[in-house]
Scaffold this active site. Structure first.
Site, PDB file in Angstrom:
ATOM      1  N   SER A  72       0.864  -1.185   0.000  1.00  0.00           N
ATOM      2  CA  SER A  72       0.000   0.000   0.000  1.00  0.00           C
ATOM      3  C   SER A  72       0.899   1.232   0.000  1.00  0.00           C
ATOM      4  O   SER A  72       1.913   1.253  -0.688  1.00  0.00           O
ATOM      5  CB  SER A  72      -0.931  -0.050   1.202  1.00  0.00           C
ATOM      6  OG  SER A  72      -1.829   1.014   1.176  1.00  0.00           O
ATOM      7  N   HIS A 104      -3.017  -1.425  -2.903  1.00  0.00           N
ATOM      8  CA  HIS A 104      -4.089  -0.427  -2.729  1.00  0.00           C
ATOM      9  C   HIS A 104      -3.922   0.649  -3.777  1.00  0.00           C
ATOM     10  O   HIS A 104      -2.818   1.075  -4.084  1.00  0.00           O
ATOM     11  CB  HIS A 104      -4.000   0.190  -1.331  1.00  0.00           C
ATOM     12  CG  HIS A 104      -4.426  -0.770  -0.265  1.00  0.00           C
ATOM     13  ND1 HIS A 104      -4.167  -0.562   1.056  1.00  0.00           N
ATOM     14  CD2 HIS A 104      -5.087  -1.944  -0.338  1.00  0.00           C
ATOM     15  CE1 HIS A 104      -4.660  -1.572   1.762  1.00  0.00           C
ATOM     16  NE2 HIS A 104      -5.213  -2.427   0.934  1.00  0.00           N
ATOM     17  N   ASP A 145      -4.500  -4.112   6.410  1.00  0.00           N
ATOM     18  CA  ASP A 145      -4.885  -5.045   5.370  1.00  0.00           C
ATOM     19  C   ASP A 145      -3.664  -5.871   4.938  1.00  0.00           C
ATOM     20  O   ASP A 145      -2.597  -5.321   4.703  1.00  0.00           O
ATOM     21  CB  ASP A 145      -5.445  -4.263   4.173  1.00  0.00           C
ATOM     22  CG  ASP A 145      -6.090  -5.172   3.145  1.00  0.00           C
ATOM     23  OD1 ASP A 145      -6.498  -6.295   3.500  1.00  0.00           O
ATOM     24  OD2 ASP A 145      -6.185  -4.752   1.978  1.00  0.00           O
TER      25      ASP A 145
END
Lengths: 197, 274
Positions: free
Chosen positions: A18, A45, A138
């Site tokens: 991310s 992401h 995540d």
């Protein structure tokens, strides 16, 4: 010589990342052996409503072809697959992808936990999972799934991460096999490739 | 909380739902189906055995079950570029041959795309020439679609999409806000027929010039995708259009050669062979 104790039974590499992971990913893709023997499946992401541009940006320096797969597309070695924007990307039994527009997970779609978790279920101990820099949790649970199924797990060295929340989440949830810097991850993947010759 | 569910248990659930109620989930894609099941178990605080018992003994539970099982996450004007193509290319193409025509939203969920289409048609000034059919398996969600009422907090995203669609007005002109809800003007949906329809088992019920089925078939395995595509083929007039999601593809399907790709980026196909 082989400090990672690798072999040639792995079927796929899956990478999550991310915030702060883009430079690292570019560095990895630029140095991958041209005949890399496994598929590389990435869930990063990304902006939900920007569909184009990411594949192109990653392709610039990549030695391998980078694609956003379609629903039910077969997974092939030597290709880098990127989860498309605004879809969750799962791996299905039978070695193909499945897309979904389900609810966001960890405030994310695509969610890294989904890609990693389903890959862990399908590839079991034949999977290598790598989690890079990121600003939310995540991917932590996905790495635990991979580890629980017997897969090999790697996180980026937190001190090297722009934001270390993501690798730290994985480290807190499971026993990660290797904590490596980007350059070491590149060495690891090169080392892995030698086992398939 | 149930952490995982094995394939044998998933099969027991699908078999029971099929034999008892006739809904066929046996050819759903496994990864998302499994997540939906785990979600239901968690939401309803059940385990596999108690879920089976509930399905078996409480017929009223089945609608609730379907409502949670099917994925009902959608947006107005999702993929604005797609909606521009519909307005600027596809509908003008249909209008060359028919002044009046029919559109089918297959798997319409809570109706955001139906409403998007209704607004698009109104802005083209042809809303009274077009009949819309909106169908879904899930009667609860169909009821929501009929209402045209959505959480006001969703409107920021919907408005953003609408601006990128390059609509003529502001989305705000189509609804009023009340108690945190966006209530769309009723007349927008006056040419829409909502009906329950099961894509897997349902009959061919009409012929259409345009079918939208975006991000529905992704929940099916390839066997079922093939079957459903045959139904769409049969439900389209020759030279009618089929639109699917941006990450779906027809190229693996048996009858792919009966369609022509009209727009590859936005996944719009045209039926060229009967």
């Amino acid at each position: 010589m082989d400090k990672y104790n690798l072999n040639n039974t792995y079927k796929a590499v899956v990478i999550g990342g991310s915030a702060g992971s883009f430079q690292g990913i570019v560095k990895i893709l630029a140095q991958l052996p041209k005949n890399f023997p496994l598929p590389i499946i990435m869930c990063l992401h990304r902006l939900k409503h920007v569909r184009n541009g990411f594949v192109e940006a990653l392709s610039l320096k990549s030695t391998l072809q980078v694609v956003e797969p379609f629903d039910k597309e077969s997974i092939k070695k030597g290709i880098v697959y990127l989860a498309p924007s605004n879809y969750h990307m799962s791996i299905e039994l039978g070695n193909h992808f499945a897309m979904s527009t389900e609810e966001m997970v960890n405030n994310s779609r695509p969610a890294i936990d989904i890609t990693l978790g389903t890959a862990g279920y399908v590839y079991r101990d034949k999977l290598i999972g790598i989690l890079l820099s990121g600003a939310n949790r995540d991917g932590g649970l996905g790495m635990k799934h991979i580890k629980d199924k017997g897969g090999l797990t790697i996180v980026q060295e937190p001190t090297e991460c722009m934001i270390d929340t993501m690798p730290k989440a994985a480290l807190a949830l499971t026993k990660i096999d290797h904590v490596l810097k980007i350059d070491q991850i590149v060495d690891f993947l090169k080392e892995l490739e030698k086992h398939y010759k | 909380m149930v952490q995982d569910i094995d394939i044998a248990d998933l099969k027991r659930i699908t078999e029971l739902v099929y034999t008892k109620y006739g809904y066929d989930f046996r050819n759903y894609a496994m990864s998302s189906f499994k997540r939906r099941m785990l979600r239901i178990l968690e939401l309803k605080n059940l385990n596999v055995e108690s879920l089976l018992k509930k399905i078996n003994e409480q017929p009223a539970f089945i609608n609730e079950f379907l409502d949670e099982l099917t994925v009902n996450v959608t947006e107005m004007f999702r993929d604005p570029g797609f909606w521009r193509i519909i307005r600027d290319e596809i509908i003008p193409g249909i209008l060359l041959n028919h002044k009046q025509f029919k559109i089918w939203h297959a798997g319409c969920s809570s109706g955001e795309e139906v409403l998007s289409m209704a607004i698009l048609l109104k802005e083209m000034g042809i809303e009274s020439d077009v009949t819309l059919y909106a169908t879904d398996l899930d009667v609860n969600i169909l009821e929501k679609a009929k209402q045209g009422v959505y959480p006001a907090k969703n409107m920021e995203l919907n408005e953003k999409n609408y601006v990128r669609f390059e609509g003529k007005k502001s989305l705000k002109e189509y609804y009023r806000e009340e108690n945190g809800k966006a209530i769309f003007h009723r007349e927008l949906l006056q040419n829409v027929t909502f009906r329950k329809h099961d894509l897997v088992k349902g009959e061919i019920f009409n012929k259409f010039d345009l079918i939208l089925c975006r991000n529905v078939m992704i929940y099916f395995n390839q066997t079922l995708q093939n079957e459903v595509l045959k139904k769409f083929h049969e439900s389209l007039f020759k030279y009618g259009y089929l639109a699917i999601g941006s990450k779906e593809s027809l190229i693996w399907c048996d009858i792919a050669n009966r369609f022509l790709v009209v727009n590859n980026e936005e996944k719009v196909y045209k039926k060229i062979k009967d």
